[in-house]
Scaffold this motif. Structure first.
Motif, PDB file in Angstrom:
ATOM      1  N   UNK A  26       0.832  -1.216   0.000  1.00 52.63           N
ATOM      2  CA  UNK A  26       0.000   0.000   0.000  1.00 52.63           C
ATOM      3  C   UNK A  26       0.861   1.258   0.000  1.00 52.63           C
ATOM      4  N   UNK A  27       0.384   2.282  -0.664  1.00 50.32           N
ATOM      5  CA  UNK A  27       1.020   3.590  -0.592  1.00 50.32           C
ATOM      6  C   UNK A  27       0.579   4.249   0.715  1.00 50.32           C
ATOM      7  N   UNK A  49     -16.230   8.037  -1.983  1.00 48.72           N
ATOM      8  CA  UNK A  49     -16.288   7.858  -3.435  1.00 48.72           C
ATOM      9  C   UNK A  49     -15.570   6.611  -3.921  1.00 48.72           C
ATOM     10  N   UNK A  50     -14.665   6.043  -3.107  1.00 48.75           N
ATOM     11  CA  UNK A  50     -14.012   4.780  -3.488  1.00 48.75           C
ATOM     12  C   UNK A  50     -14.751   3.580  -2.897  1.00 48.75           C
ATOM     13  N   UNK A  51     -15.941   3.837  -2.340  1.00 46.33           N
ATOM     14  CA  UNK A  51     -16.808   2.794  -1.782  1.00 46.33           C
ATOM     15  C   UNK A  51     -16.148   2.049  -0.620  1.00 46.33           C
ATOM     16  N   UNK A  52     -15.305   2.770   0.160  1.00 45.18           N
ATOM     17  CA  UNK A  52     -14.656   2.154   1.315  1.00 45.18           C
ATOM     18  C   UNK A  52     -15.517   2.263   2.569  1.00 45.18           C
ATOM     19  N   UNK A  53     -16.658   2.951   2.488  1.00 42.65           N
ATOM     20  CA  UNK A  53     -17.553   3.120   3.628  1.00 42.65           C
ATOM     21  C   UNK A  53     -18.633   2.045   3.566  1.00 42.65           C
ATOM     22  N   UNK A  99      -7.863   2.852   5.676  1.00 41.87           N
ATOM     23  CA  UNK A  99      -7.460   2.064   4.513  1.00 41.87           C
ATOM     24  C   UNK A  99      -8.519   2.213   3.429  1.00 41.87           C
ATOM     25  N   UNK A 100      -8.082   2.387   2.185  1.00 47.55           N
ATOM     26  CA  UNK A 100      -9.016   2.345   1.068  1.00 47.55           C
ATOM     27  C   UNK A 100      -8.275   1.822  -0.156  1.00 47.55           C
ATOM     28  N   UNK A 107      -4.246   1.814  -0.332  1.00 45.52           N
ATOM     29  CA  UNK A 107      -3.662   2.978   0.327  1.00 45.52           C
ATOM     30  C   UNK A 107      -3.907   2.919   1.828  1.00 45.52           C
ATOM     31  N   UNK A 108      -2.965   3.477   2.588  1.00 38.88           N
ATOM     32  CA  UNK A 108      -3.153   3.729   4.019  1.00 38.88           C
ATOM     33  C   UNK A 108      -2.941   5.224   4.203  1.00 38.88           C
ATOM     34  N   UNK A 109      -3.967   5.916   4.685  1.00 37.95           N
ATOM     35  CA  UNK A 109      -3.909   7.364   4.789  1.00 37.95           C
ATOM     36  C   UNK A 109      -4.002   7.779   6.256  1.00 37.95           C
TER      37      UNK A 109
END
Length: 491
Positions: A26-27, A49-53, A99-100, A107-109
């Motif tokens: 992951x970035x 918007x990335x449907x991670x929810x 995470x998404x 990605x880990x933000x």
């Protein structure tokens, strides 16, 4: 062939392609910038918007948002601000990790606080990141805290920045304003040694240029969206040090077994490799590499291992086992840069505890200069106030072990602890080893010369060095220091 079979035949290669495109690592990224620039809202929009929810999270979010905004959307910041105090004040206090993923990458933000008093939490998030998303309010432009966060991120080794000029919708999508902010930040970035900057005009609330394009309202912007930029960003490359194992524990389950436990902080090791134990300098060979469930043929950075040596040597917690050919710097004095994290700051010549990995030592800290954020220049300083970024000299009572931070983030970083309060008062990065004789000094009967490669031939050609050519070891420092050494020899 039936329609369903056709669909299946088409979907299989698409899924295979997506799997190949997805980066295996992951970035890691942070959002930073001044307070109220929209960091939490931006990440919430990314997750949405990335449907991670998930559905239950979305329902809870809508419930907790109370009255929705004019767009009929929930308060995205609540996806990140989990503490009660954060929700009551509408600010971020702690670091929140999420995470998404997209079809191409995961990605880990880290959402970091914008308030000056929580700068220490921002530094924590930056310490493990590959990329920084620096938010700027399009109406306010670049502020002092924006500069502070950019500087800390660069000190932490981050060389990729996305300048997210947020709330562009509140300036009627003003192109001139966006370009002025972009130009100003690029100049700041150059002074920090950062050359990879992608500037994006966006509205985190409306989602324009975050995951989906904002060309409908910003036809003048032809660059990528935030997600497109993140999908193409490289992760931080492997750092160029040899094997490093800070010893965290000596394992003696029985008289027939002695192992040295820790997490590999750099390089790689395999049975048969010769290693040195620092600070003693004892030498041994690796006999075995053990983990909790098997014997390994090799270990690399990030692996938690138990190392078994082929002979009895004196190794204690806080020592470091390193490759024989590529050893870290050892000495009693080092140069460093640090960020003061507590009220009271860093006092001149006060003695602190310095902790790096599992090693803790007494150190005297002498402030040298402080970064003036508005001008970007270093000014002489005898002390460092809270949130100040400064250069210091470190003087130890016993031999210290470090790599320069740019070569190894783990063995080049440290924290300072106030012995009177046990508070962590600063986080720092080693820049170089100090010598009382400048760039030219003696160690173990050899002359060590620190200089950039482009000046090596000039110094080696002088009469003073001609008779000692075979005794010289080359190391890199700044060009200014190397020229000082050259002037001293010529004189």
């Amino acid at each position: 062939m039936t329609a369903s079979a056709n669909a299946l035949a088409t979907a299989e290669p698409q899924a295979e392609t997506a799997a190949k495109l997805r980066d295996t690592r992951p970035l890691r990224l942070i959002t930073c910038g001044s307070v109220d620039d929209g960091k939490s809202t931006l990440i919430g929009r990314l997750l949405w918007d990335t449907k991670a929810v998930k559905e239950d999270q979305a329902a809870t979010l809508k419930r907790d948002s109370g009255k929705q905004n004019d767009l009929g959307l929930p308060d995205f910041a609540l996806l990140l601000d989990g503490l009660q105090a954060e929700r009551e004040q509408g600010i971020t206090i702690d670091v929140a990790y999420r995470y998404f993923a997209t079809d191409k990458r995961s990605f880990i933000v880290a959402d970091t606080p914008g308030h000056e008093q929580y700068t220490r939490n921002m530094a924590t998030g930056a310490s493990t990141a590959d990329l920084a998303v620096l938010l700027v309010d399009a109406r306010a432009g670049i502020l002092e805290q924006t500069r502070r966060h950019a500087t800390i991120a660069s000190l932490m080794g981050i060389k990729q920045f996305v300048l997210a000029v947020n709330k562009i919708d509140l300036t009627e999508y003003d192109r001139a304003g966006f370009e002025a902010i972009s130009s100003e930040f690029r100049e700041i970035a150059l002074t920090l040694g950062v050359r990879q900057v992608t500037a994006i005009p966006m509205s985190a609330l409306k989602g324009e240029n975050v995951v989906y394009s904002g060309k409908a309202v910003m036809p003048w912007y032809e660059g990528p969206t935030l997600v497109e930029t993140l999908e193409l960003a490289p992760v931080r490359g492997a750092q160029s040090t040899g094997f490093r194992l800070p010893v965290q524990r000596v394992s003696r389950p029985g008289e027939s077994f002695r192992g040295y436990q820790g997490t590999v902080a750099g390089g790689a090791v395999k049975p048969g490799d010769s290693v040195a134990i620092l600070p003693s300098g004892a030498i041994a060979n690796v006999k075995q590499i053990v983990t909790f469930d098997l014997v390994r043929n090799a270990a690399v950075a990030g692996d938690a291992i138990t190392l078994v040596l082929d002979r009895q040597v004196d190794v204690s917690r806080g020592d470091m086992i390193v490759s024989l050919e590529a050893q870290p710097l050892t000495g009693l004095a080092f140069d460093a840069q640090l960020v003061a994290l507590q009220p009271g700051g860093i006092l001149p010549n006060k003695r602190y505890w310095l902790k790096s990995g599992s090693r803790r030592q007494r150190v005297q800290v002498t402030p040298v200069s402080q970064l003036e954020l508005k001008s970007g220049k270093w000014q002489p300083a005898e002390s460092l106030a809270m949130n100040a970024i400064g250069k210091v000299h470190l003087s130890f009572d016993e031999k210290a072990i470090f790599d320069p931070y740019e070569l190894n983030r783990t063995t080049g970083a440290f924290i300072l602890i106030d012995p009177d309060t046990n508070n962590t008062v600063a986080g720092g990065m080693i820049t170089a080893k100090r010598s009382d004789l400048g760039g030219l000094h003696s160690q173990e009967g050899r002359v060590l010369l620190s200089l950039p490669a482009d000046l090596a031939d000039q110094i080696m050609a002088t009469e003073a060095m001609a008779s000692r050519r075979d005794e010289v070891e080359m190391r890199r420092v700044t060009a200014a220091k190397a020229r000082d050494v050259l002037d001293g020899i010529d004189g």
